[in-house]
Write a protein that holds these residues in place. Structure first.
Motif, PDB file in Angstrom:
ATOM      1  N   SER A 130     -10.978 -12.748  29.394  1.00  0.00           N
ATOM      2  CA  SER A 130     -11.591 -13.739  30.048  1.00  0.00           C
ATOM      3  C   SER A 130     -12.292 -14.761  29.216  1.00  0.00           C
ATOM      4  O   SER A 130     -12.455 -15.810  29.704  1.00  0.00           O
ATOM      5  CB  SER A 130     -12.943 -12.933  30.816  1.00  0.00           C
ATOM      6  N   SER A 131     -12.810 -14.492  28.060  1.00  0.00           N
ATOM      7  CA  SER A 131     -13.237 -15.319  27.065  1.00  0.00           C
ATOM      8  C   SER A 131     -12.246 -16.180  26.647  1.00  0.00           C
ATOM      9  O   SER A 131     -12.669 -17.397  26.420  1.00  0.00           O
ATOM     10  CB  SER A 131     -14.049 -14.474  25.922  1.00  0.00           C
ATOM     11  N   MET A 132     -11.101 -15.674  26.530  1.00  0.00           N
ATOM     12  CA  MET A 132      -9.906 -16.614  25.812  1.00  0.00           C
ATOM     13  C   MET A 132      -9.690 -17.572  26.805  1.00  0.00           C
ATOM     14  O   MET A 132      -9.273 -18.902  26.699  1.00  0.00           O
ATOM     15  CB  MET A 132      -8.745 -15.769  25.167  1.00  0.00           C
ATOM     16  N   MET A 133      -9.420 -17.272  28.230  1.00  0.00           N
ATOM     17  CA  MET A 133      -9.266 -18.076  29.166  1.00  0.00           C
ATOM     18  C   MET A 133     -10.272 -19.325  29.284  1.00  0.00           C
ATOM     19  O   MET A 133      -9.764 -20.358  29.483  1.00  0.00           O
ATOM     20  CB  MET A 133      -9.143 -17.489  30.538  1.00  0.00           C
ATOM     21  N   ALA A 134     -11.427 -18.932  29.220  1.00  0.00           N
ATOM     22  CA  ALA A 134     -12.571 -20.018  29.257  1.00  0.00           C
ATOM     23  C   ALA A 134     -12.402 -20.993  28.146  1.00  0.00           C
ATOM     24  O   ALA A 134     -12.507 -22.146  28.383  1.00  0.00           O
ATOM     25  CB  ALA A 134     -13.972 -19.132  29.379  1.00  0.00           C
ATOM     26  N   ALA A 135     -12.194 -20.436  26.783  1.00  0.00           N
ATOM     27  CA  ALA A 135     -12.199 -21.201  25.758  1.00  0.00           C
ATOM     28  C   ALA A 135     -10.889 -22.116  25.804  1.00  0.00           C
ATOM     29  O   ALA A 135     -10.781 -23.317  25.243  1.00  0.00           O
ATOM     30  CB  ALA A 135     -12.092 -20.290  24.308  1.00  0.00           C
ATOM     31  N   LEU A 136      -9.455 -21.553  26.454  1.00  0.00           N
ATOM     32  CA  LEU A 136      -8.416 -22.252  26.617  1.00  0.00           C
ATOM     33  C   LEU A 136      -8.731 -23.732  27.600  1.00  0.00           C
ATOM     34  O   LEU A 136      -8.232 -24.740  27.387  1.00  0.00           O
ATOM     35  CB  LEU A 136      -7.268 -21.307  27.053  1.00  0.00           C
ATOM     36  N   GLN A 137      -9.401 -23.455  28.634  1.00  0.00           N
ATOM     37  CA  GLN A 137      -9.682 -24.277  29.547  1.00  0.00           C
ATOM     38  C   GLN A 137     -10.494 -25.312  29.096  1.00  0.00           C
ATOM     39  O   GLN A 137     -10.703 -26.542  29.438  1.00  0.00           O
ATOM     40  CB  GLN A 137     -10.243 -23.855  30.539  1.00  0.00           C
ATOM     41  N   ASP A 138     -11.409 -24.894  28.227  1.00  0.00           N
ATOM     42  CA  ASP A 138     -12.632 -25.825  27.501  1.00  0.00           C
ATOM     43  C   ASP A 138     -12.024 -26.571  26.281  1.00  0.00           C
ATOM     44  O   ASP A 138     -12.569 -27.383  25.685  1.00  0.00           O
ATOM     45  CB  ASP A 138     -13.537 -25.082  27.111  1.00  0.00           C
ATOM     46  N   GLU A 140     -11.030 -25.279  23.559  1.00  0.00           N
ATOM     47  CA  GLU A 140     -11.461 -24.671  22.274  1.00  0.00           C
ATOM     48  C   GLU A 140     -10.103 -23.921  21.498  1.00  0.00           C
ATOM     49  O   GLU A 140     -10.267 -23.345  20.484  1.00  0.00           O
ATOM     50  CB  GLU A 140     -12.704 -23.762  22.477  1.00  0.00           C
ATOM     51  N   LEU A 141      -9.195 -23.447  22.431  1.00  0.00           N
ATOM     52  CA  LEU A 141      -7.928 -22.755  21.879  1.00  0.00           C
ATOM     53  C   LEU A 141      -6.672 -23.638  22.383  1.00  0.00           C
ATOM     54  O   LEU A 141      -6.999 -24.260  23.566  1.00  0.00           O
ATOM     55  CB  LEU A 141      -8.035 -21.438  22.388  1.00  0.00           C
ATOM     56  N   ASP A 142      -5.816 -23.628  21.526  1.00  0.00           N
ATOM     57  CA  ASP A 142      -4.740 -24.220  21.726  1.00  0.00           C
ATOM     58  C   ASP A 142      -3.543 -23.451  22.562  1.00  0.00           C
ATOM     59  O   ASP A 142      -2.656 -23.850  23.345  1.00  0.00           O
ATOM     60  CB  ASP A 142      -4.048 -24.954  20.695  1.00  0.00           C
ATOM     61  N   LEU A 143      -3.657 -22.108  22.364  1.00  0.00           N
ATOM     62  CA  LEU A 143      -2.516 -21.118  22.746  1.00  0.00           C
ATOM     63  C   LEU A 143      -3.093 -19.631  22.680  1.00  0.00           C
ATOM     64  O   LEU A 143      -3.925 -19.345  21.818  1.00  0.00           O
ATOM     65  CB  LEU A 143      -1.348 -21.248  21.530  1.00  0.00           C
ATOM     66  N   THR A 144      -2.833 -19.067  23.583  1.00  0.00           N
ATOM     67  CA  THR A 144      -3.093 -17.498  23.757  1.00  0.00           C
ATOM     68  C   THR A 144      -2.310 -16.588  24.176  1.00  0.00           C
ATOM     69  O   THR A 144      -1.379 -16.899  24.894  1.00  0.00           O
ATOM     70  CB  THR A 144      -4.603 -17.479  24.789  1.00  0.00           C
ATOM     71  N   PHE A 145      -2.307 -15.293  23.536  1.00  0.00           N
ATOM     72  CA  PHE A 145      -1.477 -14.373  23.727  1.00  0.00           C
ATOM     73  C   PHE A 145      -2.614 -13.267  24.478  1.00  0.00           C
ATOM     74  O   PHE A 145      -3.303 -12.723  23.885  1.00  0.00           O
ATOM     75  CB  PHE A 145      -0.691 -13.785  22.605  1.00  0.00           C
ATOM     76  N   MET A 146      -2.618 -13.095  25.650  1.00  0.00           N
ATOM     77  CA  MET A 146      -3.599 -12.214  26.315  1.00  0.00           C
ATOM     78  C   MET A 146      -2.805 -11.651  27.877  1.00  0.00           C
ATOM     79  O   MET A 146      -1.823 -11.978  28.207  1.00  0.00           O
ATOM     80  CB  MET A 146      -4.549 -13.037  26.653  1.00  0.00           C
ATOM     81  N   LEU A 147      -3.830 -10.766  28.355  1.00  0.00           N
ATOM     82  CA  LEU A 147      -3.573  -9.974  29.738  1.00  0.00           C
ATOM     83  C   LEU A 147      -2.945 -11.283  30.860  1.00  0.00           C
ATOM     84  O   LEU A 147      -3.745 -12.326  30.968  1.00  0.00           O
ATOM     85  CB  LEU A 147      -4.370  -9.390  30.095  1.00  0.00           C
TER      86      LEU A 147
END
Length: 298
Positions: A130-138, A140-147
């Motif tokens: 949930s935190s990484m999804m918010a950061a990606l949309q904002d 703050e992250l370029d790429l994520t590996f998550m659920l």
């Protein structure tokens, strides 16, 4: 003459509907974003951004500029790829990763990525989905590996790997290493946080199977869950392969169980748009590494 950096800044401010998100995405400051866009507006004598609206929106002239900016930036990206310029320019990819992947195949991904893109540096964040999804949309992250999966407009979602959930315990804690329903109430289950799978699913399943309130201890740190399991505080429920070193040293054993839950499904996410070519390449590397990990871990 139009400045390419200014066009890039305008493009991402329009794409993300935010000066601050564009600043995060491009590793610059919000005042710089505002100044660059103001300079473009002054150069053309047109207003491109409605700054009073929240989120920011484009004027009709801004919509026209966005169409041209995307075509120009995509052509520049194509040219850089044609001459392999991306491999000669050092850049940083902000990567968000679930801890399960950190404990399994992240190092292999980083090594393989370095061989393909020696000038890419990774800035790694380990967090919950949930935190990484918010950061990606904002931005703050370029790429994520998550659920996942998740259907989010403007975002790519590629399947990487499924991890079965397994119960683990200290040797001798569970008779015959067989975890039955009658054993569940004797020790707490140690697993992922409440706002992450499989907490809610596990809680509901155990309620139905035992008719009693299950004891579930949650933690966002796999290493903490592992330590608690080794110390015989409870029985861990995590992704298969996450505790491989402790299994090899016989500090933990895998349990057989009649309690079955759907696997953890991991996906790669990134924002679509200009500059996504490198991210697509990295996802292809991650997919290959994850497939190799699946063959060795399972």
């Amino acid at each position: 003459m139009i400045n390419l950096r200014s066009l890039e800044i305008f493009y991402w401010a329009a794409y993300l509907s935010s000066f601050s998100r564009a600043a995060e995405k491009l590793n610059t400051t919000q005042p710089t974003v505002s100044q660059r866009i103001s300079a473009l507006e002054e150069q053309f004598g047109r207003q491109f951004i409605n700054r009073a609206s929240k989120p920011v929106s484009l004027t009709p002239d801004g919509q026209i500029l966005l169409q041209h900016a995307e075509l120009i930036l995509r052509q520049v990206s194509k040219l850089e790829k044609e001459f392999d310029a991306q491999n000669r320019v050092r850049q940083t990819i902000r990567l968000g990763v679930s801890e399960t992947i950190v404990q399994t195949w992240l190092s292999r991904f980083l090594e393989t990525s370095h061989q393909r893109f020696p000038n890419i540096d990774f800035e790694i964040t380990v967090d919950i989905t949930s935190s990484m999804m918010a950061a990606l949309q904002d931005g703050e992250l370029d790429l994520t590996f998550m659920l996942g999966p998740a259907n989010v407009e403007g975002m790519a979602c590629h399947h990487l790997i499924n991890y079965p959930l397994r119960f683990y315990a200290a040797p001798g804690l569970v008779p015959d290493n067989l975890l039955g329903v009658d054993q569940v109430g004797l020790r707490p289950i140690l697993t992922y946080p409440r706002n992450a799978y499989p907490y809610s699913h596990l809680r509901e399943l155990l309620f139905r199977m035992t008719d009693t309130r299950p004891r579930i201890f949650t933690n966002s740190s796999l290493s903490t869950i592992e330590r608690m399991a080794i110390d015989r505080i409870g029985i861990a429920l995590v992704a298969q392969g996450a505790f491989s070193p402790s299994l090899e040293r016989k500090r933990l054993v895998a349990l057989e169980s009649e309690i079955e839950l759907p696997p953890l499904r991991f996906f790669a996410f990134y924002l679509l748009g200009v500059g996504a070519d490198v991210l697509e390449e990295l996802v292809r590397i991650a997919t290959d590494v994850a497939a190799s990990a699946a063959l060795s871990d399972f």
